[in-house]
Design a protein around this motif. Structure first.
Motif, short mmCIF file in Angstrom:
data_model
loop_
_atom_site.label_atom_id
_atom_site.label_comp_id
_atom_site.label_asym_id
_atom_site.label_seq_id
_atom_site.Cartn_x
_atom_site.Cartn_y
_atom_site.Cartn_z
N ILE A 18 0.93 -1.27 0.13
CA ILE A 18 -0.03 -0.15 0.07
C ILE A 18 0.94 1.21 0.06
O ILE A 18 0.33 2.48 0.44
N GLN A 19 2.05 1.07 -0.31
CA GLN A 19 3.07 2.11 -0.39
C GLN A 19 2.81 3.02 -1.58
O GLN A 19 2.50 2.85 -2.60
N PRO A 20 2.79 4.47 -1.30
CA PRO A 20 2.84 5.27 -2.26
C PRO A 20 3.92 5.15 -3.29
O PRO A 20 4.04 5.60 -4.46
N VAL A 21 5.29 4.99 -3.02
CA VAL A 21 6.42 4.91 -3.66
C VAL A 21 6.26 3.58 -4.73
O VAL A 21 6.04 2.32 -4.02
N VAL B 192 3.80 -6.23 -4.16
CA VAL B 192 2.68 -6.80 -4.86
C VAL B 192 3.08 -8.02 -5.56
O VAL B 192 2.36 -9.25 -5.77
N ALA B 193 4.29 -8.11 -6.07
CA ALA B 193 4.86 -9.25 -6.80
C ALA B 193 5.07 -10.52 -5.87
O ALA B 193 4.83 -11.63 -6.23
N ILE C 66 -1.76 -13.39 4.62
CA ILE C 66 -1.94 -12.52 5.92
C ILE C 66 -1.91 -10.77 5.64
O ILE C 66 -2.51 -10.04 5.77
N ALA C 67 -1.00 -10.69 4.44
CA ALA C 67 -0.69 -9.39 3.89
C ALA C 67 -2.31 -9.06 3.24
O ALA C 67 -2.65 -7.74 3.66
#
Lengths: 221, 243
Positions: A47-50, A58-59, A105-106
């Motif tokens: 959920i990072q903006p970077v 995500v990968a 879990i993520a």
């Protein structure tokens, strides 16, 4: 079929079954702890903006969720030695379980965070909190509550997944069951003994979930 | 204190939500913004503390140029309180914790000092007996007063109100307005988006009317209500003033 179950054979293997039971518990507990830590990190990344950090998170989640645990397990078991990393089977098993459940879990934690109304982020933002403060003080404490039940569900899945570790010769419940089956040619006795062990762990976790939801009801504001 | 110059904002490429906004708010001034829904009132004040970016024009708030490359938003937001229509209190914190959280973690105030200040301000908004309650145990009016106290506890230089009474039951509106009136009389710089024209008459230095993203008319309350110049203003006022 169960009427003529040979209880005597099972009782002969009680010490082995106890060892298997404890190992399953240990593998699961260590695996889940690792998975929880990995899950929080992977969720944080996803959920990072970077952009590139988000890409990494995500990968990882996609890779794990799209492939079978057995394949991941073999990949670590045969792959790590080729990289010169020699670890005991037990450790490889824990790593595989942690990496696998971590992705799920993520996603559970992410859905908890997404369930928080936008207004909470805006209120925190307009008060001048930093990103880390917003997460720590306002978002995560609220996100945890709706994730407890799905997390316990994931723990139950992880316990049962640990039976796959018998395939890399980790001595846990399933492996002991197979031993009974092979030593005495009594597969049913072996499987029943294994199943009882898993049932006990399942009920322990279920009791935990029930006490949580009771706590949740009595303490909800 | 707050200076809009030719500010324009689009949502996406098609929706022009703010058109050539020119607005100057001096220190201690109370400005009421009204207008039909979708006219850009909320977006206007959300720009002031950087909750919404804008595409062209200038906006300077308390010396901070919001159009610059990376304005010190955190520093600005410490000085600009924001009260939301839906209160947005932290549901897992008590009233007192809601009020003291930012002073402790953002301003770096010692906990005891923040709590003393929090108690004082909660008492001022009439909630001395509600400090240990969670938001879920409070009425809408009480929640909104906690939300105002939460902003005040940061000792801001400007307060922004985004329809603070629109989500309240009618009998609770006055308890919130009373707090805002006393705040205005103490000299706080305020921009208030509201349809409470009684409040505007009582304390506003200026009333601004917006429609379709533009400021159509603005003036002192007595002139604005008695003698609106623009047809759309007259139409709007006739709709909200005469039931």
């Amino acid at each position: 079929m169960l009427g003529n179950l040979n209880i005597r054979v099972i009782s002969e293997y009680l010490p082995d079954l106890w060892e298997g039971f404890l190992n399953t518990l240990m593998l699961s507990a260590a695996g889940f702890t690792g998975a929880f830590i990995i899950g929080i990190i992977a969720c944080g990344l996803s959920i990072q903006p970077v952009r590139w950090l988000r890409g990494v998170g995500v990968a990882y989640i996609d890779l794990i969720r799209s492939t079978p645990l057995l394949a991941q397990l073999y990949f670590l078991y045969f792959g790590l030695p080729r990289l010169g990393v020699l670890l005991p089977e037990f450790t490889i098993g824990i790593i595989a379980l942690a990496l696998n459940s971590g992705a799920y879990i993520a996603e559970i934690i992410r859905s908890g965070i997404l369930s928080i109304p936008r207004g909470q982020f805006e209120a925190a933002l307009s008060s001048g909190f930093t990103y880390v403060q917003r997460m720590r003080l306002i978002v995560l404490p609220q996100a945890i509550r709706p994730t407890i039940s799905p997390l316990i569900g994931q723990a139950i899945v992880l316990v049962k997944d640990s039976s796959l570790l018998s395939l890399i010769s980790v001595v846990e419940l399933t492996r002991v069951g197979q031993k009974i089956a092979l030593d005495r040619f009594m597969p049913v006795e072996g499987l029943v003994a294994t199943a009882v062990g898993f049932l006990v762990i399942y009920y322990l976790l279920k009791a935990l979930a029930a006490s949580w939801s009771h706590f949740n009801r009595t303490n909800s504001q | 204190m707050i200076e809009f110059q030719g500010l324009n904002k689009w949502f996406g490429s098609a929706l022009h939500v703010l058109r050539d906004i020119d607005l100057h708010v001096s220190k201690g001034e109370v400005v009421v913004v009204c207008g039909p829904s979708g006219s850009g009132k909320s977006t206007l004040i959300r720009c002031v503390n950087g909750l919404e970016p804008f595409q062209s024009g200038r906006l300077v708030v308390d010396g901070v140029d919001l159009g610059s490359k990376s304005p010190p938003l955190r520093k600005l937001r410490m000085e600009v309180g924001f009260v939301f229509q839906q209160f947005n209190l932290y549901p897992h914190k008590t009233a007192l914790e809601n009020v003291t959280l930012a002073p402790i973690h953002v301003r770096g105030l010692p906990k005891a000092e923040a709590e003393a200040r929090g108690r004082e301000i909660l008492a001022k908004v009439g909630l001395a007996d509600r400090m240990q309650n969670y938001p879920g145990q409070l009425s809408g009016g009480q929640q909104q007063r906690v939300a105002i106290a939460r902003s005040l506890c940061m000792q801001p230089r400007v307060m922004l109100f985004d329809e603070p009474t629109s989500a309240l039951d009618p009998e609770m509106i006055n308890e919130v307005l009373d707090v805002m009136v006393s705040l205005a009389k103490e000299g706080m710089t305020m921009i208030v988006v509201t349809h409470e024209m009684g409040f505007a008459r009582k304390v506003a230095d200026r009333v601004v009317f917006m429609d379709r993203g533009a400021i159509i008319e603005s003036g002192k309350p007595e002139n604005f209500f008695k003698n609106p110049q623009n047809e759309r203003t007259r139409d709007f006022l006739s709709k909200i003033l005469h039931h």
